[in-house]
Design an enzyme around this catalytic site. Structure first.
Site, mmCIF file in Angstrom:
data_model
loop_
_atom_site.group_PDB
_atom_site.id
_atom_site.type_symbol
_atom_site.label_atom_id
_atom_site.label_comp_id
_atom_site.label_asym_id
_atom_site.label_seq_id
_atom_site.Cartn_x
_atom_site.Cartn_y
_atom_site.Cartn_z
ATOM 1 N N ASP A 12 45.634 34.837 33.390
ATOM 2 C CA ASP A 12 44.437 35.469 33.178
ATOM 3 C C ASP A 12 43.315 35.099 34.399
ATOM 4 O O ASP A 12 43.719 34.256 35.278
ATOM 5 C CB ASP A 12 43.563 35.252 31.973
ATOM 6 C CG ASP A 12 42.539 36.096 31.420
ATOM 7 O OD1 ASP A 12 42.394 36.272 30.209
ATOM 8 O OD2 ASP A 12 42.259 37.001 32.406
HETATM 9 C C1 GLC Z 1 39.560 38.898 31.858
HETATM 10 C C2 GLC Z 1 39.973 39.041 30.297
HETATM 11 C C3 GLC Z 1 41.443 39.824 30.588
HETATM 12 C C4 GLC Z 1 41.487 40.827 31.788
HETATM 13 C C5 GLC Z 1 41.430 40.170 33.052
HETATM 14 C C6 GLC Z 1 41.002 40.952 33.964
HETATM 15 O O1 GLC Z 1 38.834 37.600 32.026
HETATM 16 O O2 GLC Z 1 40.123 37.730 29.851
HETATM 17 O O3 GLC Z 1 41.671 40.206 29.234
HETATM 18 O O4 GLC Z 1 42.331 41.806 31.428
HETATM 19 O O5 GLC Z 1 40.194 39.131 32.998
HETATM 20 O O6 GLC Z 1 39.780 41.771 34.128
#
Ligand code: GLC
Length: 748
Positions: free
Chosen positions: A283
């Protein structure tokens, strides 16, 4: 009139394993593996490490083009200008030594431009085909600007409404999430991922993110292995079986091990047990966050842990790129390990057909808001609405109601009606509840007074005008709820009541004596017990999206009939969370409750009953999982079984007649629940094992038949083995988790 419907519980069709010959021009799996092996053989170590790096890009900047030219970007997220996408891609394809294309990604969570109900609302539809169709529309719109990878579906089991990200989930039940998540994967990916109007799906957040302690986002989770196996993993297994091209790590730790360093999760389970060969992305910054988690002393150690845990790509963490070369030279990471990660990244690009077709067609860019997309979004919003209460005031009787008064901060909320995660929203395209009601009833018959400017507004100066308008009308539609920003990532709430002065405004409106229909738009269940008492009807919409207005107007007018069922349990009070229907019975299930206002003065310590309940909230939810009213009524017969017993490898069929006993055609979600009466481990009082949404004309009866395999009754034992245990069971076929007549059967 009888129609038989045969359904099979707990069987997810393995679309990924289809043996159909690949579409013309599409590489076979073996051809892809051959290409990967040859390409890796040519790549330098720097080029391999560059593929493991994902950057967030906005625009055609010199720094971005330099990084691409130097082979330091395997993927870019957040670039949505098709011309810029192509220019950046051209740098990658033309200016790098091996011409490896970039994969462009975006959070397309519930629509790109045409915004669908938030996933929690899509969960309320219990309609796999609608969810699949919505994902296909989202893929068509997003891919038209060059996005070929979305970070969706979010498959986190969500049982704590304080957690803002419940909005992005399909709710609290593993089976419902599994079925809708698989449908979303198929919608994004279609049956040929090389088609340019498809997107790679991303099963996230792996895993158990929704169990954040206290419902506070990013917080730690304590998950016994039995719970991980029985509840939190199944939706991800269903997504893998549906062919999800990627997975994403979750931010949280599970029992002290953050997912970005979790080799049990990412290697033992995902790769070894499930045989998953897709790509695993961190993430945002989650590999680097192993340092604040306290399991890595520095970014170098975080990089090592990420590689060992099989995290293929570092999303905006800037951990892999600056550290891996040195770590390999120091022997702390091997080139073979890097090759494995690189292969997963290249495999995704081959599966997307990017080597053959790296560019977006700018001539067909911006395929947005088609009639099909808008109608699909409207239909979904219609089936996502849940009628929680109706004393007969709905549908609106035009012969009695001339002047409709629309009041409340969510009535004309072009931005907030769409909910969280709408990065590409153009709110001018939102059809609000007010717009739609004016369209349907004629503006001259609609009075509108917001009363409050936005959901958190505490300024009551607008109340008087609202009250006067209510007095002048025949019916009040009170549009209340939450602004979009109050749910979603990092937006947990400890108090689940209506924000601002919305309750006070409703009390003032109720004091006029006028009938009130509460139309709620929110990103989570809210503790609306008091508001429900004041209202003559309550129609609950988990942020319904672009076409939420027309959908709600159709339902209020009776042009459509509500069919939504709750994908989550509603707490009476915030303090009840987490709350969910498939709870354990405990040794003292709630009974003989004396509630707080009824406790005598100086009552004896044990006089209020020693069972499991809250003095100030009793037990059970305000509204239960699977619940939702219609404008008609349905009657369930007693389920009949093909047999009252089956072997541990057998199955039984369960049939039940469902009759529309009302005067309007309606859709009903027929739900099959099971209880294991006695187990080696205490089992939930109910578990959803199948469901089917049917349509019935007035007076019509359909026989709904489910096939229930014993395998669907398996659960994880303390030894870590998931097995079917012989014993006595009960099952229900009903329209909610809190209704139906149990029927016994046994597994021998
Ligand atoms: C965010 C979220 C994730 C998302 C990623 C890209 O922090 O936790 O769900 O897809 O970053 O934006």
């Amino acid at each position: 009139m009888h129609k038989r419907i045969i359904l099979t519980a707990a069987v997810i069709v393995m679309l990924g394993s289809t043996t159909a010959a690949p579409a013309k021009g599409r590489l076979t799996d073996s051809e892809i593996e051959k290409n990967i092996s040859e390409l890796i053989g040519k790549m330098t170590l720097e080029e391999k490490i560059g593929q493991l790096n994902q950057l967030s890009g906005y625009g055609y900047s010199p720094s971005m083009t330099a990084q691409i030219r130097e082979g330091k970007a395997g993927s870019i997220l957040n670039e949505v200008d098709p011309a810029v996408v192509n220019r950046l891609q051209k740098v990658a394809v033309d200016s790098t030594r091996l011409h490896i294309p970039i994969i462009f990604a975006r959070d397309v969570i519930h629509g790109f431009k045409t915004i669908y109900p938030i996933p929690l609302g899509q969960g309320a539809t219990w309609n796999e085909e609608l969810v699949r169709e919505g994902a296909a529309v989202a893929a068509d719109e997003a891919s038209s600007v060059g996005i070929r990878w979305t970070f969706s579906p979010m498959l986190d089991v969500s049982r704590d409404a304080r957690w803002g990200r419940m909005a992005e989930s399909f709710g609290e039940d593993p089976l419902l999430i599994s079925r809708l998540g698989a449908a979303m994967v198929k919608g994004y990916q279609g049956d040929d991922l090389t088609r340019p109007n498809t997107m790679a799906a991303c099963a996230k957040h792996f895993a158990a993110y929704g169990a954040a302690e206290g419902g506070r986002d990013y917080n730690t989770t304590w998950i016994p292995n039995e719970l991980l196996e029985d509840v939190y993993l199944p939706p991800f297994k269903a997504a893998a079986d549906a062919g999800a091209a990627t997975f994403m790590c979750s931010f949280n730790d599970i029992n002290g091990t953050p997912s970005s360093a979790n080799t049990h999760l990412n290697r033992d389970i995902l790769r070894d047990r499930w045989g998953y060969d897709g790509m695993l992305v961190s993430d945002w910054g989650s590999i680097g966050e192993l340092v604040p988690h306290g399991v890595a002393a520095d970014k170098e150690e975080a990089a090592i842990l990420g590689v060992k845990a099989g995290v293929d790509m570092d999303m905006e963490g800037h951990v892999y790129l600056p550290n891996l070369m040195r770590l390999i030279e120091e022997g702390k990471v091997t080139e073979q390990e890097i090759d494995r990660l690189t292969a997963n990244v290249l495999r995704l690009k081959y599966r997307l057909g990017l080597f053959d077709n790296p560019y977006v067609d700018e001539n067909t860019a911006e395929r947005f808001y088609t009639d099909h997309a808008l109608e699909s979004a409207r239909h979904t919003a219609e089936e996502a609405a849940v009628l929680l209460k109706n004393n007969g005031i709905l549908p609106i009787d035009k012969t009695k109601v001339r002047k409709i008064v629309i009041i409340g901060p969510m009535a004309d909320a072009a931005h907030d009606q769409n909910g969280t995660w709408c990065f590409d929203l153009e709110k001018t395209h939102t059809v609000t509840l007010l717009n739609a009601m004016q369209e349907k009833y004629g503006a001259e018959n609609i009075m509108y007074v917001p009363g409050l400017a936005y959901s958190r507004d505490k300024d009551s100066s607008g109340f008087e005008a609202a009250i006067e308008a209510a007095k002048a009308g025949d019916l009040v539609i009170y549009a209340c709820g939450e602004e979009a920003v109050l749910s979603g990532e990092a937006h947990s709430r400890a108090d689940l009541s209506l924000p601002g002065a919305q309750t006070a405004l409703m009390e003032a409106l109720a004091a006029t004596g006028k009938p009130i229909v509460a139309v709620v738009m929110a990103g989570r269940p809210l503790t609306i017990g008091h508001e429900s008492e004041m209202a003559d009807a309550v129609l609950y919409n988990f942020h319904p999206g672009t076409m939420g207005g027309p959908a709600i107007a159709s339902l209020l007018s009776g042009d459509a009939v509500p069919s939504g069922k709750l994908p989550v349990s509603f707490p009476k009070m915030s303090g009840q969370t987490p709350i969910y229907y498939s709870h354990k019975n405990t040794g003292r299930p709630a009974s003989g409750m004396t509630l707080i206002d009824d406790v005598p003065l100086e009552a004896g310590q044990t006089s209020t009953g020693c069972t499991s309940f809250y003095l100030d909230a009793g037990d059970g939810p305000l509204y239960p999982f699977g619940y939702g009213l219609s404008y008609t009524t349905f009657e369930y017969g007693t389920p009949t079984l093909s047999s009252t017993e089956m072997g541990t490898d057998g199955d039984i069929t369960v049939s039940c007649d469902v009759t529309n006993t009302g005067r309007m055609e309606g859709k009903e979600v027929v739900q099959l629940y099971v209880r294991d009466l006695v187990g080696t481990l205490a089992r939930p009082v109910k578990e959803l094992k199948d469901f089917s949404k049917i349509s019935l004309k007035p007076g019509e009866t359909k026989t709904v038949t489910f096939t229930l395999p014993a395998s669907a009754l398996a659960y994880c034992f303390h030894d870590g083995v998931t097995r079917v245990e012989p014993g006595d069971f009960q099952l229900w076929v009903a329209g909610s988790s809190d209704s139906g007549t149990p029927v016994k059967f046994a597994v021998k």
